[in-house]
Scaffold this active site. Structure first.
Site, PDB file in Angstrom:
ATOM      1  N   ARG A  17       0.839  -1.198   0.000  1.00 28.10           N
ATOM      2  CA  ARG A  17       0.000   0.000   0.000  1.00 28.10           C
ATOM      3  C   ARG A  17       0.878   1.253   0.000  1.00 28.10           C
ATOM      4  O   ARG A  17       2.009   1.222  -0.459  1.00 28.10           O
ATOM      5  CB  ARG A  17      -1.004  -0.022   1.159  1.00 28.10           C
ATOM      6  CG  ARG A  17      -1.870  -1.275   1.244  1.00 28.10           C
ATOM      7  CD  ARG A  17      -2.607  -1.583  -0.029  1.00 28.10           C
ATOM      8  NE  ARG A  17      -3.590  -2.667   0.169  1.00 28.10           N
ATOM      9  CZ  ARG A  17      -3.959  -3.490  -0.771  1.00 28.10           C
ATOM     10  NH1 ARG A  17      -3.425  -3.401  -1.987  1.00 28.10           N
ATOM     11  NH2 ARG A  17      -4.866  -4.428  -0.555  1.00 28.10           N
ATOM     12  N   LYS A  99       4.025  -6.209 -14.516  1.00 29.49           N
ATOM     13  CA  LYS A  99       2.883  -7.001 -14.049  1.00 29.49           C
ATOM     14  C   LYS A  99       1.666  -6.826 -14.942  1.00 29.49           C
ATOM     15  O   LYS A  99       1.280  -5.708 -15.272  1.00 29.49           O
ATOM     16  CB  LYS A  99       2.543  -6.565 -12.618  1.00 29.49           C
ATOM     17  CG  LYS A  99       1.285  -7.179 -12.012  1.00 29.49           C
ATOM     18  CD  LYS A  99       1.502  -8.635 -11.622  1.00 29.49           C
ATOM     19  CE  LYS A  99       0.224  -9.230 -11.028  1.00 29.49           C
ATOM     20  NZ  LYS A  99       0.141  -9.064  -9.587  1.00 29.49           N
ATOM     21  N   ASP A 247       1.252 -12.630  -1.234  1.00 27.27           N
ATOM     22  CA  ASP A 247       0.103 -11.832  -1.674  1.00 27.27           C
ATOM     23  C   ASP A 247      -0.598 -11.218  -0.472  1.00 27.27           C
ATOM     24  O   ASP A 247      -1.819 -11.048  -0.469  1.00 27.27           O
ATOM     25  CB  ASP A 247      -0.879 -12.663  -2.512  1.00 27.27           C
ATOM     26  CG  ASP A 247      -1.905 -11.791  -3.248  1.00 27.27           C
ATOM     27  OD1 ASP A 247      -1.636 -10.584  -3.434  1.00 27.27           O
ATOM     28  OD2 ASP A 247      -2.971 -12.311  -3.615  1.00 27.27           O
TER      29      ASP A 247
END
Length: 343
Positions: A17, A99, A247
């Site tokens: 984050r 990604k 993850d």
């Protein structure tokens, strides 16, 4: 008392984050992880080299004194990512991968790729310069059942990418199905996969049977027990194609415990401890070090960490919440016991 000493592990897929939350996520993951592949799905996403590098600086500013933790950065691919941007990212020395988020597949993926052909020039550049391609492997077609989206992605999309770019190193991230295990196992040595702790420890019954447990809700979603067992077998197989990627994806408690809750499970508070439980459950603690500490850096052509950590089998109580910026996150195993801890 049972103890195991392993080479310091790395996390090859994490969400840290940004903003006020960063100090808490970095604190947790840097306790014993040497490096981490940091996901770029911020708001706005890290779609260019400059944005990714300034994010790197913000992360480094939060690394606690005495920690050698190093973030490894990732470029967020869009329909407009150019070959020149790929070359700039590679030349930075800090961005090691790019990604693929299919548009709408997961948190903050709205800027993602709408048609794979749009990123073929970027993929050609990545193959040329040796940049890894990380894949969120789910289709987003609303007509496809959510439990089938990984399998359909592999059949319809990933198989074609692998055929079209045979020299491109590809990581199918956070795999959740036997289909993914079989595909990666049978593919060339340029294809590998990460597996989360929560997909090794849990299946959809844990999330749905006897009441809905929103903190198990993540994407790709937990699957049935047969898939969980296939993941455990793959992780414990000794194959170099599978490695640790948590993850870990924090959301504020009120964003999870809601009528329309966010997808993501938080495991950075006890990542290697949870993996130790999973490997112990299949009598494979001797395979944990390769999965956690060797296979990832080997696939990325990076050196293995030089130091070690020691895990001790000593149960501890997990707090109900951890601080997350100006709010709180409910971790996996909140209010319960984890069997292992790092000395």
């Amino acid at each position: 008392m049972t103890t195991i000493t392993i080479t310091r592990p790395d996390d090859w897929h994490i969400h840290l984050r940004d903003g006020a939350q960063l100090k808490d996520t970095v604190r947790d993951i840097s306790r014993y992880m040497g490096r981490a592949i940091v996901m770029p799905n911020l708001v706005p996403p890290a779609i260019d080299t400059e944005t990714a590098l300034t994010y790197y600086d913000r992360i480094k500013a939060q690394v606690p004194a005495g920690s050698q933790f190093e973030p490894l950065m990732v470029l967020y691919l869009t329909d407009k990512t150019s070959p020149d941007e790929i070359r700039r990212a590679k030349a930075s020395g800090k961005i090691v991968a790019a990604k693929l988020y299919p548009a709408g597949a997961t948190t903050n993926s709205d800027s993602g790729v709408t048609d794979l052909k749009n990123i073929y020039p970027a993929l050609e550049a990545m193959q040329e310069v040796g940049m890894l391609f990380l894949v969120h492997g789910e289709v987003t077609d609303s007509s496809i059942d959510i439990f089938d989206r990984e399998r359909v992605f592999i059949e319809n999309i990933l198989s074609k990418i692998v055929a079209d770019f045979p020299e491109l190193k590809i990581v199918l991230e956070h795999i959740t199905t036997k289909d993914a295990v079989d595909f990666v196992t049978q593919a060339s040595d340029n294809v590998a996969a990460t597996i989360t702790a929560h997909h090794l420890l849990y299946n959809r019954n844990h999330m749905l049977a006897g009441g809905i447990r929103p903190h198990f809700y993540c994407l790709p979603i937990l699957k049935r027990n047969t898939h969980q067992q296939a993941l455990l077998a793959a992780a414990a197989s000794g194959s170099k194609k599978f490695f640790l990627g948590t993850d870990s994806a924090p959301h504020a408690k009120d964003k999870k415990e809601a009528a329309c809750g966010c997808a993501g499970s938080y495991t950075a508070h006890a990542a290697i401890e949870l993996y130790a439980e999973a490997f112990e459950s299949v009598n494979a603690l001797d395979k944990l070090e390769a999965f956690a500490s060797f296979n990832g850096p080997d696939f990325y052509n990076l050196p293995r960490n030089a130091d070690t950590i020691t895990l001790v089998k000593k149960p501890w109580d997990v707090p109900a919440t951890y601080p997350l910026g100006d709010t709180n996150v409910v971790p996996i195993r909140a209010g319960e016991v984890i069997d292992w801890q790092v000395e």
